[in-house]
Design a protein around this motif. Structure first.
Motif, PDB file in Angstrom:
ATOM      1  N   SER A 170       3.857  14.432  -8.870  1.00 46.01           N
ATOM      2  CA  SER A 170       4.922  15.437  -8.784  1.00 46.01           C
ATOM      3  C   SER A 170       5.573  15.662 -10.143  1.00 46.01           C
ATOM      4  O   SER A 170       5.832  16.806 -10.535  1.00 46.01           O
ATOM      5  CB  SER A 170       5.984  15.003  -7.776  1.00 46.01           C
ATOM      6  OG  SER A 170       5.433  14.871  -6.500  1.00 46.01           O
ATOM      7  N   LEU A 188       1.186   4.196  -2.901  1.00 46.32           N
ATOM      8  CA  LEU A 188       1.001   5.598  -2.534  1.00 46.32           C
ATOM      9  C   LEU A 188       2.206   6.439  -2.952  1.00 46.32           C
ATOM     10  O   LEU A 188       2.049   7.535  -3.513  1.00 46.32           O
ATOM     11  CB  LEU A 188       0.760   5.717  -1.035  1.00 46.32           C
ATOM     12  CG  LEU A 188       0.444   7.100  -0.493  1.00 46.32           C
ATOM     13  CD1 LEU A 188      -0.856   7.610  -1.112  1.00 46.32           C
ATOM     14  CD2 LEU A 188       0.332   7.056   1.014  1.00 46.32           C
ATOM     15  N   ILE A 189       3.402   5.947  -2.722  1.00 51.24           N
ATOM     16  CA  ILE A 189       4.616   6.668  -3.130  1.00 51.24           C
ATOM     17  C   ILE A 189       4.673   6.793  -4.646  1.00 51.24           C
ATOM     18  O   ILE A 189       5.052   7.831  -5.184  1.00 51.24           O
ATOM     19  CB  ILE A 189       5.870   5.959  -2.574  1.00 51.24           C
ATOM     20  CG1 ILE A 189       5.938   6.175  -1.067  1.00 51.24           C
ATOM     21  CG2 ILE A 189       7.137   6.465  -3.239  1.00 51.24           C
ATOM     22  CD1 ILE A 189       7.007   5.371  -0.382  1.00 51.24           C
ATOM     23  N   GLY A 190       4.266   5.769  -5.365  1.00 50.15           N
ATOM     24  CA  GLY A 190       4.242   5.832  -6.826  1.00 50.15           C
ATOM     25  C   GLY A 190       3.271   6.879  -7.339  1.00 50.15           C
ATOM     26  O   GLY A 190       3.571   7.625  -8.273  1.00 50.15           O
ATOM     27  N   ILE A 207       2.233   9.573  -5.692  1.00 51.24           N
ATOM     28  CA  ILE A 207       2.779  10.887  -5.351  1.00 51.24           C
ATOM     29  C   ILE A 207       3.910  11.264  -6.305  1.00 51.24           C
ATOM     30  O   ILE A 207       3.992  12.414  -6.760  1.00 51.24           O
ATOM     31  CB  ILE A 207       3.258  10.902  -3.890  1.00 51.24           C
ATOM     32  CG1 ILE A 207       2.054  10.823  -2.954  1.00 51.24           C
ATOM     33  CG2 ILE A 207       4.086  12.149  -3.583  1.00 51.24           C
ATOM     34  CD1 ILE A 207       2.410  10.608  -1.496  1.00 51.24           C
ATOM     35  N   ALA A 208       4.772  10.323  -6.636  1.00 52.90           N
ATOM     36  CA  ALA A 208       5.869  10.604  -7.560  1.00 52.90           C
ATOM     37  C   ALA A 208       5.341  10.958  -8.947  1.00 52.90           C
ATOM     38  O   ALA A 208       5.819  11.914  -9.578  1.00 52.90           O
ATOM     39  CB  ALA A 208       6.808   9.396  -7.641  1.00 52.90           C
ATOM     40  N   GLU A 242       0.828  -1.210   0.000  1.00 49.09           N
ATOM     41  CA  GLU A 242       0.000   0.000   0.000  1.00 49.09           C
ATOM     42  C   GLU A 242       0.860   1.256   0.000  1.00 49.09           C
ATOM     43  O   GLU A 242       0.587   2.206  -0.736  1.00 49.09           O
ATOM     44  CB  GLU A 242      -0.935  -0.009   1.211  1.00 49.09           C
ATOM     45  CG  GLU A 242      -2.006  -1.067   1.128  1.00 49.09           C
ATOM     46  CD  GLU A 242      -2.792  -1.197   2.422  1.00 49.09           C
ATOM     47  OE1 GLU A 242      -2.469  -0.468   3.387  1.00 49.09           O
ATOM     48  OE2 GLU A 242      -3.722  -2.006   2.463  1.00 49.09           O
ATOM     49  N   TYR A 243       1.879   1.294   0.822  1.00 46.90           N
ATOM     50  CA  TYR A 243       2.765   2.455   0.863  1.00 46.90           C
ATOM     51  C   TYR A 243       3.537   2.611  -0.450  1.00 46.90           C
ATOM     52  O   TYR A 243       3.769   3.729  -0.900  1.00 46.90           O
ATOM     53  CB  TYR A 243       3.735   2.368   2.034  1.00 46.90           C
ATOM     54  CG  TYR A 243       3.089   2.703   3.355  1.00 46.90           C
ATOM     55  CD1 TYR A 243       2.432   3.907   3.547  1.00 46.90           C
ATOM     56  CD2 TYR A 243       3.120   1.806   4.417  1.00 46.90           C
ATOM     57  CE1 TYR A 243       1.829   4.218   4.747  1.00 46.90           C
ATOM     58  CE2 TYR A 243       2.528   2.098   5.621  1.00 46.90           C
ATOM     59  CZ  TYR A 243       1.885   3.315   5.789  1.00 46.90           C
ATOM     60  OH  TYR A 243       1.295   3.618   6.983  1.00 46.90           O
ATOM     61  N   SER A 244       3.920   1.518  -1.058  1.00 46.55           N
ATOM     62  CA  SER A 244       4.626   1.588  -2.344  1.00 46.55           C
ATOM     63  C   SER A 244       3.728   2.182  -3.424  1.00 46.55           C
ATOM     64  O   SER A 244       4.170   3.011  -4.227  1.00 46.55           O
ATOM     65  CB  SER A 244       5.093   0.205  -2.773  1.00 46.55           C
ATOM     66  OG  SER A 244       5.984  -0.324  -1.831  1.00 46.55           O
TER      67      SER A 244
END
Length: 75
Positions: A34, A26-28, A30-31, A22-24
């Motif tokens: 951006s 989410l980071i993807g 956001i990246a 899930e965090y991976s």
């Protein structure tokens, strides 16, 4: 046999892997957002400088004697 059942239950109850996925994700997201924002802002800034350069080369710098009157668009 009991140890095998214990390991199977422990594996079933462990949620660290799911949280990591899930965090991976989410980071993807956001990246990616951006990168899209940076590209969009870069295009807007580039068009603003191009417009400014066109306005200045028509009436400004060269006739005032403080420059060449031409804008460089290399970049």
């Amino acid at each position: 046999m009991k140890s095998l059942i214990h390991v199977a239950r422990q594996f079933r109850d462990d949620e660290n892997g799911a949280a990591m996925v899930e965090y991976s994700i989410l980071i993807g997201i956001i990246a990616a957002a951006s990168i899209v924002a940076i590209i969009a802002i870069g295009g807007w800034v580039g068009s603003q400088f191009t417009g400014l350069c066109a306005k200045l080369s028509g009436t400004g710098i060269g006739s005032a004697g403080t420059g060449t009157g031409a804008c460089s668009t290399a970049g």
